[in-house]
Design an enzyme around this catalytic site. Structure first.
Site, mmCIF file in Angstrom:
data_model
loop_
_atom_site.group_PDB
_atom_site.id
_atom_site.type_symbol
_atom_site.label_atom_id
_atom_site.label_comp_id
_atom_site.label_asym_id
_atom_site.label_seq_id
_atom_site.Cartn_x
_atom_site.Cartn_y
_atom_site.Cartn_z
ATOM 1 N N LYS A 81 -110.285 -10.843 71.646
ATOM 2 C CA LYS A 81 -109.396 -10.473 72.744
ATOM 3 C C LYS A 81 -107.984 -10.231 72.204
ATOM 4 O O LYS A 81 -107.570 -10.787 71.190
ATOM 5 C CB LYS A 81 -109.370 -11.562 73.821
ATOM 6 N N ARG A 295 -118.733 -10.607 81.714
ATOM 7 C CA ARG A 295 -117.425 -10.678 82.367
ATOM 8 C C ARG A 295 -117.056 -9.313 82.969
ATOM 9 O O ARG A 295 -116.607 -9.216 84.117
ATOM 10 C CB ARG A 295 -116.346 -11.096 81.368
ATOM 11 N N ASP A 316 -128.472 1.094 90.731
ATOM 12 C CA ASP A 316 -129.239 2.227 90.216
ATOM 13 C C ASP A 316 -129.939 1.860 88.907
ATOM 14 O O ASP A 316 -129.433 1.062 88.116
ATOM 15 C CB ASP A 316 -128.304 3.412 89.969
ATOM 16 N N GLU A 371 -133.079 -0.404 92.985
ATOM 17 C CA GLU A 371 -133.876 0.806 92.790
ATOM 18 C C GLU A 371 -134.843 0.538 91.640
ATOM 19 O O GLU A 371 -134.508 0.719 90.473
ATOM 20 C CB GLU A 371 -132.984 2.012 92.462
#
Length: 619
Positions: A81, A295, A316, A371
């Protein structure tokens, strides 16, 4: 079999426990959209944070610093990070609203890569450019929602929509157009839910929104983020629930304006090598076991709910997520060996469980839809039972069955038992969304039901001034009957793609090189229903009446129907649901005036008789 569900729940439980212990809870973990990217602080300063584990150094450049690539370096933190704080200037933000930005990554080979933050909230493309630009979105006054979200619906009648094509004009339509011209139409037709496709920003318009480049940005081709917020707010004022078609199954391969190779490596956010690429979609595949990917994706869902007030999601490409083979070249027969084993991506399934757990815990009023064409067991059972946690799954076999019947069989050869089996064949105590056709059937290369039934005569014989030809007569009646029986027998919810309710002519095709960048087929001709001289108005009125009738009797929220008749020679199907008797006569030549059927519970029933040989159904 039970032990396999326990194993899945154990993986979910341990991952959730790790988040609780390491991140201060799921609530804090999924609020990361408020700290990652570029965020305005209360004192006017700017806090920036990125995850770029493969970077040697990270900088912020933009209009605010004359595009100096090194004047604003990020500080390296643990676990890949990076963070940067830019103090306010005289109490004002150092990065003005509307100014352009880029994250500058110094890659391991020393190259400087100009990237859009994965957390960017607004990206735009100038007409003379190929790639999108990241624009800092921080208006002096953001849109304030005025209306509460509707209460969770018992009967879900979904209008599947695409903002860009929601106009008769050959252009990209806007959020404003949808707000003031399309939402009233949806309300009038009796739909109580709108499912929005292609909202997450996608560089390639013709991808139908399924090649996402910026996951936190609402597509700017339709307007601003505030325009979308207003659209959702107005929908809520009408009592319409709004769902987002969310694409977490894959991502665009774009690197200049997408997630791909954000830090200069092929493993940031995605699996590296072969596993990180989808063979058919030519896109990147997420590493769902990665902490920062979790995250990113979980925070993405929460942002759409809390910032925009979406009421849930249609996920989807779930089949692609669930299996390492992604469903490519694989058939599913229902054998349980197909759903358990090394070919199942348990990390992806765990992510879906975490997503549904988060949504159900923090926003229990929200709805999630899967889906999935494979029929994964317990996908719509609670996470606590070892299930996937979804509320609904799409009944994807139904539209395929209608197409197969119309393409391959003569009317007199339709099999009533096979139709009933397809409409009622669903997993016990899992809710299904029935639909006769969706956007898939409307795309170029395929045909809608109306176009299959009436084909070329739609160009010449849809006028009421013309004699009613056998093709148009049959097409209109079957279009109505197929929709009604699917609506009433096929599931616990119903879905229709915009325009298909009135038999929209032709196909859907987005501007691309192959059609000379034409918008002619990238539109919905709603005006056809407003012309009293055209027969489209009859199909439109039938769709409205059908939804209003369901609203009155609530068959979608009722137990599965009791089927009392599926007569092969008479071509009759009869069933009871929600205190109604439905009778369908699919015989191409024979109409009945005194037809007797058995009923489960004797009494006085309202009934619906629908026949190919009748102009309208009787009730």
């Amino acid at each position: 079999m039970f032990s396999l569900f326990i194993a899945r729940y154990s993986l979910f439980y341990n991952r959730l426990k790790n988040i609780e212990e390491s991140e201060g809870g799921l609530d804090k973990f999924t609020k990361s959209y408020k700290t990652f990217g570029v965020n305005q602080l209360a004192d006017g300063g700017i806090y920036c944070k990125e995850w770029a584990p493969g970077a040697e150094a990270v900088f912020l450049a933009g209009d605010f610093n004359g595009w100096n690539p090194s004047s604003h370096p990020y500080k390296k933190l643990e676990y890949g990070k990076w963070e940067l704080f830019i103090p306010p200037e005289d109490g004002h933000s150092p990065v003005p609203h509307g100014s352009k930005l880029k994250v500058v990554i110094r890659a391991q080979n020393g190259a400087l890569l100009y990237r859009i933050s994965p957390w960017a909230r607004y990206v735009v493309r100038d007409e003379d450019k190929v790639n999108y630009d990241w624009v800092h979105w921080n208006p002096p006054q953001s849109y304030i929602h005025k209306n509460p979200s509707p209460k969770r619906l018992k009967s879900l009648r979904i209008y599947e929509s695409h903002v860009g094509i929601a106009s008769p004009e050959g252009k990209v339509a806007s959020y404003k157009n949808f707000t003031y011209n399309v939402l009233p139409r949806i309300k009038d037709l009796g739909y109580n839910c709108v499912q929005l496709m292609a909202i997450m920003e996608h560089a390639y318009y013709a991808s139908f929104g399924y090649q996402v480049t910026s996951f936190f940005a609402a597509s700017s081709r339709y307007g601003t983020p505030d325009d979308l917020k207003e659209m959702i707010d107005v929908a809520h004022s009408m009592g319409i629930t709004v769902l987002l078609d969310v694409v977490h199954s894959h991502a665009s391969k774009n690197s200049e304006d997408g997630l791909n190779q954000f830090d200069g490596t092929d493993s940031c956010f995605f699996h590296s090598g072969y596993r990180g690429n989808h063979q058919l979609w030519d896109s990147r595949l997420f590493d769902y076991a990665n902490w920062e990917v979790l995250r990113f994706l979980l925070s993405n869902l929460r942002m759409w709910i809390e910032d925009y007030r979406f009421d849930g999601f249609r996920f989807d490409g779930v089949t692609s997520m669930l299996y390492h083979h992604h469903g490519i070249g694989t058939g599913f027969s229902g054998d349980y060996n197909e759903y358990f084993g090394l070919h199942v991506d348990e990390d992806a399934l765990c992510y879906l469980m975490l997503a549904n757990h988060m949504i159900n815990t923090l926003h229990p009023e929200c709805i999630t839809i899967a889906e999935d064409v494979s029929g994964m067991p317990a996908l719509c059972r609670p996470v606590a039972e070892g299930g996937g946690g979804f509320d609904y799954r799409l009944a994807m076999a139904i539209p395929d069955k209608w197409i197969q019947i119309i393409k391959e069989l003569k009317d007199e050869d339709w099999n009533m038992g096979n139709i009933v089996h397809t409409l009622t064949n669903r997993r016990c105590e899992e809710k299904y969304i029935a639909y006769a056709e969706s956007h898939d059937q409307a795309l170029v290369g395929d045909k809608t039901l109306a176009f299959r039934l009436m084909d070329a005569e739609m160009y010449t014989n849809m006028s009421v001034l013309m004699p009613l030809t056998p093709v148009i007569d049959r097409g209109i009646q079957l279009h109505k009957m197929i929709r009604l029986i699917t609506h009433a027998l096929g599931g616990e919810s119903y879905l229709n793609f915009m325009g298909n309710e009135f038999g929209h002519p032709e196909w859907l095709d987005f501007p691309r090189i192959g059609n000379n960048e034409s918008y002619h087929y990238a539109r919905r001709q709603f005006n056809l229903t407003e012309d009293d001289l055209l027969r489209y108005k009859f199909l439109n009125a039938f769709d409205r009446d059908m939804n209003k009738l369901e609203e009155r009797y609530g068959w979608l929220a009722s137990p599965q129907a009791y089927v009392s008749e599926k007569h092969e020679s008479n071509k009759v199907i009869a069933f009871e649901r929600a205190g109604l008797i439905f009778i369908f006569n699919f015989h191409p030549y024979q109409s009945y005036v005194d037809y007797r059927v058995g009923i489960e519970t004797p009494g006085k029933y309202p009934f619906l008789y629908c026949s190919v040989c009748e102009e309208n159904f009787r009730n």
